[in-house]
Write an enzyme that holds these catalytic residues in place. Structure first.
Site, PDB file in Angstrom:
ATOM      1  N   SER A   1       0.515  10.814   7.548  1.00 23.50           N
ATOM      2  CA  SER A   1       0.469  11.023   6.102  1.00 23.50           C
ATOM      3  C   SER A   1      -0.183  12.376   5.794  1.00 23.50           C
ATOM      4  O   SER A   1       0.319  13.405   6.236  1.00 23.50           O
ATOM      5  CB  SER A   1      -0.253   9.851   5.431  1.00 23.50           C
ATOM      6  OG  SER A   1      -0.018   9.849   4.044  1.00 23.50           O
TER       7      SER A   1
ATOM      8  N   ASP B   1       9.913   4.985   2.511  1.00 17.28           N
ATOM      9  CA  ASP B   1       8.552   5.387   2.153  1.00 17.28           C
ATOM     10  C   ASP B   1       8.556   6.007   0.758  1.00 17.28           C
ATOM     11  O   ASP B   1       9.331   6.915   0.470  1.00 17.28           O
ATOM     12  CB  ASP B   1       8.048   6.405   3.181  1.00 17.28           C
ATOM     13  CG  ASP B   1       6.565   6.699   3.063  1.00 17.28           C
ATOM     14  OD1 ASP B   1       5.955   6.330   2.036  1.00 17.28           O
ATOM     15  OD2 ASP B   1       6.015   7.302   3.995  1.00 17.28           O
TER      16      ASP B   1
ATOM     17  N   HIS C   1       5.682   3.216   4.260  1.00 19.47           N
ATOM     18  CA  HIS C   1       4.697   4.224   4.646  1.00 19.47           C
ATOM     19  C   HIS C   1       3.907   3.819   5.889  1.00 19.47           C
ATOM     20  O   HIS C   1       3.512   4.668   6.685  1.00 19.47           O
ATOM     21  CB  HIS C   1       3.743   4.464   3.471  1.00 19.47           C
ATOM     22  CG  HIS C   1       2.875   5.669   3.644  1.00 19.47           C
ATOM     23  ND1 HIS C   1       3.380   6.940   3.777  1.00 19.47           N
ATOM     24  CD2 HIS C   1       1.517   5.801   3.699  1.00 19.47           C
ATOM     25  CE1 HIS C   1       2.388   7.801   3.903  1.00 19.47           C
ATOM     26  NE2 HIS C   1       1.255   7.140   3.866  1.00 19.47           N
TER      27      HIS C   1
END
Length: 698
Positions: free
Chosen positions: A551, A637, A671
């Site tokens: 991320s 995501d 995610h």
């Protein structure tokens, strides 16, 4: 390595946008069109290429997966937590992907949580929700809400079967097992029950996926009759809702990255008008907890690392100090119980718990034995209790659950996560591993902590392989955690290190402030300094060092690759935020406007624009020798869109074609990657096999 599968080549269609007189050219913007068959075909081709390039690791992947599976007690049961007249817990069953949520009635005279033999169901248990049944016919399952009403009758739960965090909210009658017709699509995290369980509050999002509305739903009525209780108009803010532990108040919280505002609704009067605790003031953050006649206020008003105060619950007004600000001791949260308060804090890079008996100034911190550890409160649903529950772990100590007696100060171990013998039949022995902290020196002279874990006897002559993990954003701290899959790396002589770089929260609010906005580059240079330190200290060499991040940590990976491509043998970038400039320039994308207080607003501020353009990975790909890169992402995501790593890999291949770049896209995930535990273990085995291959230890 040769392969019959051709290297995917993305067509280049330059799209130029001009900001502050400066052009931004994006040749691969077309990949953002998710429903374009050409996009799906390209991602499929990348997956085929990655599979072909890693086919020689299939046996190793299977071995690593089996090592994890054998070490995990697959049929297991959590420590039951008491709420009212029930014990609530979850359990897993060997061969099943998801947990089963259960409860069992408290028996006469029962004060300690019941235990299970080998994770078997408790006698008299009631299954509330079986994730395996919910997931039937789906490749993905995520639970958003799981909230039992105060009277124990209703269960509010929400499900996402795609990974896009768009949850459908449902209510189950726990007395009959019936799922009511009360169904609300496209909800977000967060629910709260009224005191009599007749009303359920929940959250929905706007078109940019910003949680912006809190709704009131009356049980047994159509969702179309639901009422908006609060709507947040400022696009920098998002909202949440929760019920206080005392079950006296519903909290409606509005937060931006640097400002807060909290409203309360009496749980006994759910149709009442929300009352503001304190109007928002730019730069002032605060949170609220109810305790008897007062609201506790944890805030940063004139207190960089936060202070604790209180105000009247009947007529909120001035804040009366309780714990003064102490620079270097970051107060993170406060939990109220009838006769005690517990403050979660952070000092010297370690987490801690401070207990304050109600009506007394005699506070004390709970002591822990290891030099590196992580501790935090666990499930504590009861307001009137003489015990609190917390979880504890370190890099070498499996996660443990303790009950702490608030009167005697006795610490009672309820459970330590079992680690079963590995494939060689050897029992796990934490004394065979070591952990330590070292400090790297950043370019500006700042000392950066590094946590390391390794098998005892690992040489420090540079011959060991090493994985360096980093994040460094949003004041998130990467505290020590125990990992069973990591043992497979340590047992093969690999050192695992965590760089506690600026932008995280390990050393307080100032550590965060010095790694965001126009100081963001400190995050990247700190990470490179940690890599250089590990080599200088003899832990590894640059051709035996793998960087890993996810991320915002994926942004770190891309920036570090551009900054110091010679420092690493390979980079694993998971759901990487590598196209930061284009994303933050587009306010129509999910979360962009709420992110401006973290990264700056490049649309409005030319200095921010120029600064971001100078570091964002996609914009700064150069014709240099990059380390091998493995980028993994998820098609659904909603936080870091799949096209960011797809575009990044395409540009790497075009600008530095001599490099080794792989892209893998999970087509049914979000995610956090795959949702089932076996699928997650397979994903970790895939990544670790690639790492070991790059280190020459496959």
């Amino acid at each position: 390595m040769t392969t019959e599968t051709p290297v995917p080549v993305a067509r280049r269609v330059p799209v130029e946008r001009v900001h502050h007189g400066d052009p931004v050219v994006d040749e691969y913007a077309w990949l953002a069109t998710k429903d374009d068959p050409e996009t799906v075909a390209y991602l499929t081709a990348e997956n085929s290429y990655t599979e072909a390039r890693t086919a020689h690791l299939a046996e190793l992947r299977a071995t690593l997966f089996e090592e994890t599976r054998r070490r995990v007690q697959e049929t297991d049961l959590s420590v039951p937590a008491r709420k009212g007249d029930h014990w609530y817990y979850s359990r897993t069953v060997e061969g099943q992907q998801y947990a089963v949520q259960c409860r069992r009635r408290v028996r006469d005279g029962e004060t300690d949580p019941p235990v299970s033999v080998d994770g078997a169901p408790l006698e008299g248990e009631e299954v509330l929700l079986d994730g395996n049944l919910l997931a039937e016919g789906h490749d993905f399952l995520s639970l958003g809400a799981y909230d039992v009403s105060p009277d124990g009758r209703w269960l509010a739960y929400s499900t996402d079967f795609a990974g896009d965090e768009r949850y459908t909210l449902r209510v189950k009658d726990l007395t009959t097992g019936e799922v009511l017709a009360d169904e609300v699509p496209d909800t977000f995290y967060g629910t709260a029950w009224s005191a009599d369980a007749s009303v359920l509050f929940y959250v929905t999002v706007d078109e940019t996926w910003r949680p912006n509305r809190v709704w009131r739903h009356t049980i047994g009525t159509p969702a179309g009759d639901d009422v908006i209780v609060y709507e947040e108009a400022d696009e920098r803010f998002w909202v949440g809702v929760e019920l206080t532990r005392s079950e006296r108040f519903i909290l409606i919280e509005a937060h931006s990255k640097i400002t807060s505002e909290v409203r309360v609704v009496p749980a006994g009067n759910p149709t009442g008008e929300p009352a503001v605790i304190a109007p928002r003031r730019q730069g002032v953050e605060y949170s609220v907890e109810h305790h008897g006649h007062r609201f506790l206020i944890l805030h940063n008003d004139g207190a960089e690392d936060f202070a604790l105060a209180y105000t009247s619950a009947d007529a909120p007004g001035d804040w009366v100090p309780m714990i003064e600000h102490s620079p270097g001791t970051r107060l993170e949260s406060v939990d109220a119980f009838a006769d005690h308060l517990v403050v979660s804090l952070r000092s010297n890079g370690l987490t801690g718990l401070r207990v304050l008996p109600a009506g007394s100034t005699d506070s004390y911190d709970i002591d822990f034995p290891e030099p590196l550890y992580s501790v935090g409160l666990d499930a504590n649903p009861e307001y009137r209790t003489g015990r609190i529950r917390f979880h504890y772990a370190s890099l070498i100590s499996p996660e443990s659950v303790y009950d702490f007696d608030l009167v005697t100060r006795e610490m009672i171990l309820r459970r330590r996560k079992p680690v079963r013998p590995g494939p060689d039949g050897r029992e796990f022995d934490p004394t065979e591993y070591e952990q330590r902290r070292e400090w790297a020196l950043a370019d500006d002279g700042t000392r950066i902590p590094i946590s390391l874990v390794y098998r005892a006897g690992t040489p420090t002559d540079g011959s060991a392989g090493c994985v360096l993990y980093g994040y460094g954003s949003y004041e998130a701290s990467i505290d020590p955690w125990f990992s069973i899959p990591r043992l497979s790396l340590l047992d093969r002589g690999v050192v695992f290190a965590v760089a506690h770089i600026r932008g995280g929260g390990e050393l307080g609010r100032r550590w965060y402030e010095h790694g965001k906005l126009l100081a963001k580059k400190n995050t990247f240079t700190d990470f490179v300094a940690c890599a250089r330190h590990l080599v200088k200290a003899g832990w590894t060499t640059s051709d035996r060092l793998i960087a890993r991040g996810a991320s915002a940590g994926g942004l770190l990976m891309g920036a570090a690759a551009n900054l110091a491509p010679d420092a690493f043998a390979g980079i694993v970038a998971q759901v990487p935020f590598v196209d930061a400039l284009n994303t933050i320039l587009d306010p129509s994308l999910p979360l962009t406007v709420t992110e401006w207080e973290e990264w700056g607003n490049p649309l409005a501020d030319p200095e921010v624009y120029a600064y971001m353009k100078s570091y964002t990975p996609y914009e700064n790909v150069r014709a240099v020798d990059y380390p091998a890169i493995l980028a993994v992402t998820s098609f659904n995501d909603t936080r870091v869109l799949y096209h960011e790593p797809a575009k990044w890999v395409a540009r790497l291949r075009a600008v530095a074609p001599q490099g080794d770049y792989l892209l893998r896209t999970e087509m049914e995930a979000g995610h956090s990657g795959p949702s089932g535990r076996y699928d997650s273990w397979k994903e970790e085995a895939f990544l670790n096999a690639w790492i070991l291959d790059r280190l020459g230890r496959a």
